[in-house]
Design a protein around this motif. Sequence first.
Motif, PDB file in Angstrom:
ATOM      1  N   ARG A  89       6.181   8.870  13.615  1.00 53.37           N
ATOM      2  CA  ARG A  89       6.142   7.992  12.402  1.00 53.37           C
ATOM      3  C   ARG A  89       5.959   6.630  12.831  1.00 53.37           C
ATOM      4  N   ASP A  90       6.652   6.234  13.833  1.00 50.34           N
ATOM      5  CA  ASP A  90       6.812   5.113  14.486  1.00 50.34           C
ATOM      6  C   ASP A  90       5.500   4.660  15.075  1.00 50.34           C
ATOM      7  N   THR A  91       4.932   5.567  15.480  1.00 54.19           N
ATOM      8  CA  THR A  91       3.471   5.322  16.027  1.00 54.19           C
ATOM      9  C   THR A  91       2.391   4.997  14.847  1.00 54.19           C
ATOM     10  N   ILE A  92       2.362   5.652  13.826  1.00 48.63           N
ATOM     11  CA  ILE A  92       1.504   5.295  12.806  1.00 48.63           C
ATOM     12  C   ILE A  92       1.932   4.033  12.136  1.00 48.63           C
ATOM     13  N   MET A  93       3.142   3.745  11.745  1.00 46.83           N
ATOM     14  CA  MET A  93       3.472   2.451  11.211  1.00 46.83           C
ATOM     15  C   MET A  93       3.111   1.205  12.085  1.00 46.83           C
ATOM     16  N   ARG A  94       3.512   1.512  13.315  1.00 41.73           N
ATOM     17  CA  ARG A  94       3.006   0.302  14.113  1.00 41.73           C
ATOM     18  C   ARG A  94       1.572   0.057  14.441  1.00 41.73           C
ATOM     19  N   ALA A  95       0.878   1.319  14.257  1.00 49.80           N
ATOM     20  CA  ALA A  95      -0.669   1.233  14.539  1.00 49.80           C
ATOM     21  C   ALA A  95      -1.181   0.597  13.224  1.00 49.80           C
ATOM     22  N   TYR A  96      -0.474   0.621  11.906  1.00 50.12           N
ATOM     23  CA  TYR A  96      -1.142  -0.261  10.885  1.00 50.12           C
ATOM     24  C   TYR A  96      -0.569  -1.593  10.822  1.00 50.12           C
ATOM     25  N   PHE A  97       0.842  -1.769  11.065  1.00 51.06           N
ATOM     26  CA  PHE A  97       1.360  -3.076  10.587  1.00 51.06           C
ATOM     27  C   PHE A  97       1.840  -3.943  11.686  1.00 51.06           C
ATOM     28  N   THR A  98       1.479  -3.607  12.975  1.00 54.76           N
ATOM     29  CA  THR A  98       1.979  -4.726  14.095  1.00 54.76           C
ATOM     30  C   THR A  98       0.806  -5.448  14.453  1.00 54.76           C
ATOM     31  N   GLU A  99       1.060  -6.475  15.205  1.00 55.50           N
ATOM     32  CA  GLU A  99      -0.021  -7.413  15.833  1.00 55.50           C
ATOM     33  C   GLU A  99      -0.907  -6.498  16.902  1.00 55.50           C
ATOM     34  N   ASN A 100      -0.414  -5.679  17.567  1.00 55.11           N
ATOM     35  CA  ASN A 100      -1.205  -4.660  18.300  1.00 55.11           C
ATOM     36  C   ASN A 100      -1.847  -3.579  17.611  1.00 55.11           C
ATOM     37  N   GLY A 101      -1.694  -3.414  16.501  1.00 59.88           N
ATOM     38  CA  GLY A 101      -2.245  -2.411  15.543  1.00 59.88           C
ATOM     39  C   GLY A 101      -3.432  -3.024  14.817  1.00 59.88           C
ATOM     40  N   ALA A 102      -3.352  -2.404  13.401  1.00 58.05           N
ATOM     41  CA  ALA A 102      -4.451  -3.013  12.531  1.00 58.05           C
ATOM     42  C   ALA A 102      -3.933  -4.240  12.049  1.00 58.05           C
ATOM     43  N   ASN A 103      -2.608  -4.476  11.933  1.00 61.44           N
ATOM     44  CA  ASN A 103      -1.916  -5.739  11.053  1.00 61.44           C
ATOM     45  C   ASN A 103      -2.413  -5.786   9.902  1.00 61.44           C
ATOM     46  N   TYR A 104      -2.271  -4.811   8.810  1.00 63.99           N
ATOM     47  CA  TYR A 104      -2.530  -4.748   7.638  1.00 63.99           C
ATOM     48  C   TYR A 104      -1.817  -6.084   6.850  1.00 63.99           C
ATOM     49  N   SER A 105      -2.519  -6.724   5.891  1.00 64.86           N
ATOM     50  CA  SER A 105      -1.892  -7.873   5.278  1.00 64.86           C
ATOM     51  C   SER A 105      -2.125  -7.826   3.735  1.00 64.86           C
ATOM     52  N   LEU A 106      -2.726  -6.853   3.144  1.00 62.98           N
ATOM     53  CA  LEU A 106      -2.898  -6.775   1.701  1.00 62.98           C
ATOM     54  C   LEU A 106      -2.600  -5.265   1.787  1.00 62.98           C
ATOM     55  N   CYS A 107      -1.674  -4.793   0.835  1.00 55.59           N
ATOM     56  CA  CYS A 107      -1.607  -3.403   0.677  1.00 55.59           C
ATOM     57  C   CYS A 107      -1.175  -3.116  -1.003  1.00 55.59           C
ATOM     58  N   ARG A 108      -1.523  -2.049  -1.306  1.00 56.19           N
ATOM     59  CA  ARG A 108      -1.231  -1.381  -2.783  1.00 56.19           C
ATOM     60  C   ARG A 108      -0.193  -0.428  -2.628  1.00 56.19           C
ATOM     61  N   THR A 109       0.310  -0.079  -3.962  1.00 56.52           N
ATOM     62  CA  THR A 109       1.327   1.181  -4.205  1.00 56.52           C
ATOM     63  C   THR A 109       0.825   1.590  -5.733  1.00 56.52           C
ATOM     64  N   HIS A 110       1.409   2.444  -6.222  1.00 54.10           N
ATOM     65  CA  HIS A 110       1.170   3.029  -7.321  1.00 54.10           C
ATOM     66  C   HIS A 110       2.525   2.908  -8.424  1.00 54.10           C
ATOM     67  N   MET A 111       2.365   2.571  -9.431  1.00 59.81           N
ATOM     68  CA  MET A 111       3.569   2.525 -10.325  1.00 59.81           C
ATOM     69  C   MET A 111       3.533   3.637 -11.299  1.00 59.81           C
ATOM     70  N   ASN A 112       4.828   4.308 -11.291  1.00 66.73           N
ATOM     71  CA  ASN A 112       4.886   5.712 -11.652  1.00 66.73           C
ATOM     72  C   ASN A 112       3.910   6.681 -10.873  1.00 66.73           C
TER      73      ASN A 112
END
Length: 498
Positions: A89-112
């Motif tokens: 879990r940590d590997t995936i989350m860090r891969a998406y959201f840390t500076e060493n990873g993809a460092n995502y800056s704009l995200c979406r989620t669903h309501m309902n």
Amino acid sequence: MKTLKLCIYCLLITTMSCNKEEKKELVLEVFETSASGNKLTKLNEFKTVDSTLVIKINPNKKFQTITGFGGAFTESSAYLLNKLSKKNRDTIMRAYFTENGANYSLCRTHMNSCDFSLSQYSYAPTEDKALKDFSVKEDMDDLIPMIKEANRISKDGFKLFASPWTAPPWMKDNKEWVGGKLLPEHYPTWALFFSKYIDAYKEQGIELWGFTVENEPHGNGNNWESMHFSPEEMTDFVQNHLGPKLEADGHGDKIILGYDQNRAGLKEWVDVMYATEASSKYYDGTAIHWYESTYDFFPEALQYAHHKAPDKYLIETEGCVDSEVPKWKDDAWYWKKEATDWGWDWASEEDKHLHPKYAPVNRYARDIIGCLNNWVDGWVDWNMVLDRQGGPNWFKNWCVAPVIVHPDADEVYFTPLYYTMAHFSKYIRPGAEVLGVENTDEDLMVTACKNPDGSIVVVIFNEGKEVKNYALSLNDEIKNIGIKGQAIQTIVIPKETN
């Protein structure tokens, strides 16, 4: 003696000339992902092959400002993460959201709920215009913890917007999860729903950046959660209900994006959304999807939408390799033109040409570069994590995600799509300005941006199988570089050298 002095003089002139030429070589870093095996690999050696192909960056020609890049938090992705070991879990989350990873800056989620939920649910299941029983308890086990963890590990943070697939069935004319329209008597109720959602998420420590009004207002073939709006109906709802309600409740800073479907319908929608000052007042921008074609990014439609409202956002809010079961640990498949999409089977005969077989990497790279070169300021992928079936999805609407997991075996597969996204999200930061590019080779797709820190980022995609040698030019400095066949390169030019 005179001859000796002349020789020394010539030697000095030659040396000075060489030194001068060396100073004109562009200092940069190159990162490459390729069908041959590179995965955001830093290249340290370049063949000094002189090339007639010159890619020239014009830092004085500036276009849109970048909002960000990222993906979507879905219940399916969050549920899968919770089935993995903490390490994975940590590997995936860090891969998406840390500076060493993809460092995502704009995200979406669903309501309902949406199709990538485990079941159908609403935060207000019982009929009550005051929404007294409103609760986001359905999101507490998986979705909210995933978003909170991303917030915790992201150094720069990210903008989060939400999209509803449908209002609760009791607010609709057909009383169903799928299809139907919002009853006019519930326009105020549905606006209140948005406001309560902001408050509920804020109580969980999650700040919303904004919303799209409705995911795919044309519907989705009456398959999974949906609700229909015409451009006029959506604009009425935003102008007279949603915008004023959010403003009255102290949420007037939340972004509202209209439309949120395929680009071919853009002209019809923006003509209504931005028809008058009153109609456009609460719209902050337009949201688009890519499912109209596997290769065409509809530049004319994007240009039209921008020029209709040049000061508004134009954001790609959803794209994925749809209607496919992902290939497990098979990098080659993602580079081959074998994948199909919904239109391969279901598009009308007149539109079949828009849906040929395609390579997933090609689709992502082509579309993102095409969007950036036509005024789009943000690009958001769909699910961040799916399983080997392409779910879970209650409707069995299988799709591909950049990260695929095998939860029973606790295994993780970062597909080439993950690295493709990172070529943009990691290096092009919010606030970057898109720059002018002169490129004489139609076989290469190129885009360039200048980051707030002054660095310049160039992304080049070579869809063909032949190596391309090119010279990158900026401010009379130049560097000869080669790009492999079937490869993406991100080139970073530090501030001090540009």
